[in-house]
Design a protein around this motif. Sequence first.
Motif, PDB file in Angstrom:
ATOM      1  N   CYS A 227       0.825  -1.211   0.000  1.00 57.73           N
ATOM      2  CA  CYS A 227       0.000   0.000   0.000  1.00 57.73           C
ATOM      3  C   CYS A 227       0.855   1.256   0.000  1.00 57.73           C
ATOM      4  O   CYS A 227       0.572   2.218  -0.728  1.00 57.73           O
ATOM      5  CB  CYS A 227      -0.931   0.000   1.215  1.00 57.73           C
ATOM      6  SG  CYS A 227      -2.224  -1.255   1.159  1.00 57.73           S
ATOM      7  N   CYS A 228       1.925   1.247   0.794  1.00 61.80           N
ATOM      8  CA  CYS A 228       2.819   2.414   0.846  1.00 61.80           C
ATOM      9  C   CYS A 228       3.565   2.617  -0.469  1.00 61.80           C
ATOM     10  O   CYS A 228       3.921   3.750  -0.821  1.00 61.80           O
ATOM     11  CB  CYS A 228       3.817   2.253   1.988  1.00 61.80           C
ATOM     12  SG  CYS A 228       3.065   2.301   3.622  1.00 61.80           S
ATOM     13  N   GLN A 229       3.784   1.522  -1.202  1.00 62.19           N
ATOM     14  CA  GLN A 229       4.480   1.622  -2.474  1.00 62.19           C
ATOM     15  C   GLN A 229       3.559   2.133  -3.580  1.00 62.19           C
ATOM     16  O   GLN A 229       3.973   2.932  -4.437  1.00 62.19           O
ATOM     17  CB  GLN A 229       5.040   0.251  -2.865  1.00 62.19           C
ATOM     18  CG  GLN A 229       5.796   0.216  -4.182  1.00 62.19           C
ATOM     19  CD  GLN A 229       7.082   1.007  -4.129  1.00 62.19           C
ATOM     20  OE1 GLN A 229       7.669   1.177  -3.056  1.00 62.19           O
ATOM     21  NE2 GLN A 229       7.531   1.507  -5.270  1.00 62.19           N
TER      22      GLN A 229
ATOM     23  N   ASP B  42       0.393   7.244  -2.591  1.00 62.65           N
ATOM     24  CA  ASP B  42       1.218   8.335  -2.078  1.00 62.65           C
ATOM     25  C   ASP B  42       1.172   8.351  -0.549  1.00 62.65           C
ATOM     26  O   ASP B  42       0.104   8.290   0.053  1.00 62.65           O
ATOM     27  CB  ASP B  42       0.704   9.669  -2.630  1.00 62.65           C
ATOM     28  CG  ASP B  42       1.554  10.834  -2.165  1.00 62.65           C
ATOM     29  OD1 ASP B  42       2.687  10.978  -2.640  1.00 62.65           O
ATOM     30  OD2 ASP B  42       1.070  11.595  -1.302  1.00 62.65           O
ATOM     31  N   ASN B  43       2.354   8.431   0.076  1.00 65.37           N
ATOM     32  CA  ASN B  43       2.430   8.326   1.535  1.00 65.37           C
ATOM     33  C   ASN B  43       1.710   9.456   2.252  1.00 65.37           C
ATOM     34  O   ASN B  43       1.101   9.243   3.312  1.00 65.37           O
ATOM     35  CB  ASN B  43       3.892   8.280   1.977  1.00 65.37           C
ATOM     36  CG  ASN B  43       4.570   6.960   1.658  1.00 65.37           C
ATOM     37  OD1 ASN B  43       5.701   6.709   2.045  1.00 65.37           O
ATOM     38  ND2 ASN B  43       3.895   6.079   0.926  1.00 65.37           N
TER      39      ASN B  43
ATOM     40  N   LEU C 197      -1.933   8.676   2.055  1.00 72.07           N
ATOM     41  CA  LEU C 197      -2.231   7.568   2.954  1.00 72.07           C
ATOM     42  C   LEU C 197      -2.264   8.042   4.408  1.00 72.07           C
ATOM     43  O   LEU C 197      -3.162   7.662   5.179  1.00 72.07           O
ATOM     44  CB  LEU C 197      -1.188   6.469   2.773  1.00 72.07           C
ATOM     45  CG  LEU C 197      -1.523   5.076   3.307  1.00 72.07           C
ATOM     46  CD1 LEU C 197      -2.775   4.528   2.639  1.00 72.07           C
ATOM     47  CD2 LEU C 197      -0.351   4.141   3.103  1.00 72.07           C
ATOM     48  N   SER C 198      -1.316   8.887   4.780  1.00 71.48           N
ATOM     49  CA  SER C 198      -1.289   9.443   6.139  1.00 71.48           C
ATOM     50  C   SER C 198      -2.524  10.297   6.398  1.00 71.48           C
ATOM     51  O   SER C 198      -3.100  10.265   7.494  1.00 71.48           O
ATOM     52  CB  SER C 198      -0.021  10.272   6.339  1.00 71.48           C
ATOM     53  OG  SER C 198       1.133   9.502   6.134  1.00 71.48           O
TER      54      SER C 198
END
Length: 218
Positions: free
Chosen positions: A161-163, A166-167, A170-171
């Motif tokens: 998911c993190c890959q 976009d982080n 996601l955050s």
Amino acid sequence: MSIDTSDSLKTTNITINKSDELIHRTKEIKQSLIIWRNILLPINNLLEWKHKYDSLIIFGIITLIFFIILQINPPILTLISCIILTIVLIDILAPVGIQIIFKNENWTSIKETKYTRLCERIAHLEQHIKHQCELILKMRKERSLMYLIIGSIFLCFIAFCCQKIDNLLLSYLITLIICLTPGIRNRQLISLIRQYINECWNNKKIILSYTNQEKRIQ
């Protein structure tokens, strides 16, 4: 018969110990957060959607914070340093401002009751997290293969998911979900949505059965 009695006594003793531990922990939390109680109650009201537009306020605040981060686009270490610095400044300066703004004379019994309930929920959350950690450690000790498989699948899923996502996005989504969860639970929206889905499904089944009967009659 004696075995059942002893087991029930053990279960009762464990329940009593947990209850005593919860009460003791609640008192500790009340004492440690007593400076912040005038701030915690409005924040708790906001998170639980006590007013009509609280959910929109939460959404707007979180969106604004992440929009500012997106525009500044700081490096990860700079962002972490700024967050830690903000926390340290709030921890040191906020109590001084709280003592100046809020007076003890304005603290009522109603606020004290709400503050006690809030501390009880915090203690319950601590106890729940502690219990989950104990279950994980117990699985690691007794079912190491299952622990390895589940842990590997979960971590691989997080890494995937993190890959792919976009982080920062996601955050933002994780923060939004965490902050909106208390209000969703307080308004019991999940049960209402589940009830609505069940009603729609049952109505659909009734309509289909009625249509099938009409076809058979024809």
